[in-house]
Design a protein around this motif. Structure first.
Motif, mmCIF file in Angstrom:
data_model
loop_
_atom_site.group_PDB
_atom_site.id
_atom_site.type_symbol
_atom_site.label_atom_id
_atom_site.label_comp_id
_atom_site.label_asym_id
_atom_site.label_seq_id
_atom_site.Cartn_x
_atom_site.Cartn_y
_atom_site.Cartn_z
ATOM 1 N N THR A 145 0.495 -76.420 -17.208
ATOM 2 C CA THR A 145 0.729 -75.333 -18.160
ATOM 3 C C THR A 145 1.456 -74.195 -17.456
ATOM 4 O O THR A 145 1.312 -74.000 -16.243
ATOM 5 C CB THR A 145 -0.590 -74.801 -18.744
ATOM 6 N N PHE A 146 2.240 -73.458 -18.239
ATOM 7 C CA PHE A 146 2.985 -72.307 -17.709
ATOM 8 C C PHE A 146 2.484 -71.052 -18.413
ATOM 9 O O PHE A 146 2.445 -70.998 -19.649
ATOM 10 C CB PHE A 146 4.485 -72.489 -17.924
ATOM 11 N N VAL A 147 2.125 -70.045 -17.634
ATOM 12 C CA VAL A 147 1.587 -68.801 -18.171
ATOM 13 C C VAL A 147 2.422 -67.636 -17.649
ATOM 14 O O VAL A 147 2.567 -67.459 -16.432
ATOM 15 C CB VAL A 147 0.114 -68.605 -17.780
ATOM 16 N N GLU A 148 2.965 -66.857 -18.579
ATOM 17 C CA GLU A 148 3.749 -65.683 -18.196
ATOM 18 C C GLU A 148 2.839 -64.465 -18.127
ATOM 19 O O GLU A 148 2.096 -64.173 -19.053
ATOM 20 C CB GLU A 148 4.877 -65.439 -19.195
ATOM 21 N N GLU A 149 2.922 -63.747 -17.016
ATOM 22 C CA GLU A 149 2.149 -62.523 -16.847
ATOM 23 C C GLU A 149 3.104 -61.360 -16.597
ATOM 24 O O GLU A 149 4.264 -61.556 -16.213
ATOM 25 C CB GLU A 149 1.151 -62.671 -15.705
ATOM 26 N N SER A 150 2.604 -60.151 -16.819
ATOM 27 C CA SER A 150 3.472 -58.980 -16.694
ATOM 28 C C SER A 150 2.795 -57.878 -15.880
ATOM 29 O O SER A 150 1.563 -57.835 -15.775
ATOM 30 C CB SER A 150 3.846 -58.442 -18.077
ATOM 31 N N LEU A 151 3.628 -57.019 -15.310
ATOM 32 C CA LEU A 151 3.164 -55.849 -14.572
ATOM 33 C C LEU A 151 3.980 -54.639 -15.001
ATOM 34 O O LEU A 151 5.209 -54.717 -15.072
ATOM 35 C CB LEU A 151 3.353 -56.044 -13.061
ATOM 36 N N PRO A 152 3.352 -53.498 -15.288
ATOM 37 C CA PRO A 152 4.124 -52.290 -15.580
ATOM 38 C C PRO A 152 4.452 -51.521 -14.297
ATOM 39 O O PRO A 152 3.622 -51.411 -13.392
ATOM 40 C CB PRO A 152 3.162 -51.478 -16.462
ATOM 41 N N ILE A 153 5.681 -51.047 -14.224
ATOM 42 C CA ILE A 153 6.089 -50.129 -13.161
ATOM 43 C C ILE A 153 6.360 -48.781 -13.830
ATOM 44 O O ILE A 153 7.231 -48.666 -14.693
ATOM 45 C CB ILE A 153 7.344 -50.625 -12.426
ATOM 46 N N VAL A 154 5.587 -47.776 -13.454
ATOM 47 C CA VAL A 154 5.637 -46.463 -14.119
ATOM 48 C C VAL A 154 6.018 -45.390 -13.100
ATOM 49 O O VAL A 154 5.549 -45.410 -11.958
ATOM 50 C CB VAL A 154 4.280 -46.130 -14.762
ATOM 51 N N HIS B 199 6.492 -62.567 -14.427
ATOM 52 C CA HIS B 199 6.525 -63.760 -13.580
ATOM 53 C C HIS B 199 5.789 -64.880 -14.310
ATOM 54 O O HIS B 199 4.733 -64.649 -14.917
ATOM 55 C CB HIS B 199 5.864 -63.513 -12.225
ATOM 56 N N THR B 200 6.348 -66.080 -14.266
ATOM 57 C CA THR B 200 5.721 -67.240 -14.902
ATOM 58 C C THR B 200 5.021 -68.084 -13.841
ATOM 59 O O THR B 200 5.657 -68.561 -12.892
ATOM 60 C CB THR B 200 6.759 -68.085 -15.648
ATOM 61 N N PHE B 201 3.720 -68.244 -14.005
ATOM 62 C CA PHE B 201 2.916 -69.041 -13.079
ATOM 63 C C PHE B 201 2.724 -70.445 -13.639
ATOM 64 O O PHE B 201 2.566 -70.628 -14.853
ATOM 65 C CB PHE B 201 1.545 -68.392 -12.855
ATOM 66 N N MET B 202 2.719 -71.409 -12.756
ATOM 67 C CA MET B 202 2.473 -72.796 -13.145
ATOM 68 C C MET B 202 1.067 -73.190 -12.703
ATOM 69 O O MET B 202 0.701 -73.013 -11.533
ATOM 70 C CB MET B 202 3.494 -73.735 -12.507
#
Length: 221
Positions: A202-211, A187-190
């Motif tokens: 600024t735009f910051v992309e963050e990630s989450l693992p689904i396991v 998801h990209t947060f502004m």
């Protein structure tokens, strides 16, 4: 005379009995048992969503593209969501191809064949993949804040559909399944810095693992 009276009474009773209509009990209508569940680890937190617990239920839908000529395409969605909070998980698979000039929707044979022959689809943006008889796949996760996180084509995500079973009743045709998958969603947060003038964005992309994701659900034709 007494014998004749008895005989006449017997004949009347027999005639009345023969006029009694027997109740016809219709055969029970088939009913597809639809049960959804999701279990897995999302960003290190174990999650379990069960049907009718905390408002969770499954919604199945599709989107179609019907061009002026050539084959039409459809992407199918299976989403476990809640009426009590924003958390949700959706599995998107496409593109099913068929001739909309023949039938408005894919017929049952096309529908069944697509899912039984695409048990390990390829992760693609929007679950769109061009070749005929091959499938694209996408995971979309909505967190408790309502932010949508989706998979990327470039990641080595894995997915396998098992226990595929087609069943029908008067409510429709269904492809039931269990999907096992591991993936990373983004998801990209502004962010807006109002301290400076003009404000800096600024735009910051963050990630989450689904396991160890296990999604039990269905797609509706």
């Amino acid at each position: 005379m007494k014998f004749k009276s008895i005989l006449a009474s017997t004949l009347v009773i027999a005639a009345a009995a023969s006029c009694v209509k027997h109740e016809v009990i219709p055969a029970p209508e088939p009913k597809v048992e639809l049960v959804c569940q999701f279990t897995g680890s999302i960003d290190g937190t174990d999650v379990e969503w069960n049907q009718n617990v905390s408002g969770f239920y499954l919604e199945s839908s599709k989107s179609k593209i019907v061009p002026p000529s050539g084959l039409s395409t459809a992407v199918y969605y299976s989403e476990i969501k809640s009426s009590e909070n924003l958390s949700a998980m959706r599995l998107n698979i496409g593109q099913m191809k068929w001739d909309a000039n023949v039938t408005a929707d894919p017929n049952l044979t096309v529908f069944n064949t697509f899912f039984t022959t695409n048990t390990i689809p390829t992760y693609t943006l929007g679950a769109v993949l061009t070749p005929v008889n091959t499938a694209g796949f996408e995971v979309a996760f909505r967190d408790g804040n309502g932010d949508i996180w989706t998979t990327k084509d470039t990641d080595p995500n894995t997915i396998e559909f098992t226990n595929i079973l087609q069943e029908s009743d008067k409510t429709g045709d269904y492809s039931k399944f269990v999907a096992n998958f591991d993936c990373t969603v983004y998801h990209t947060f502004m962010y807006i810095d109002n301290i400076v003038s003009p404000p800096d964005t600024t735009f910051v992309e963050e990630s989450l693992p689904i396991v160890n994701g296990i999604f039990k659900g269905w797609y509706k034709r």
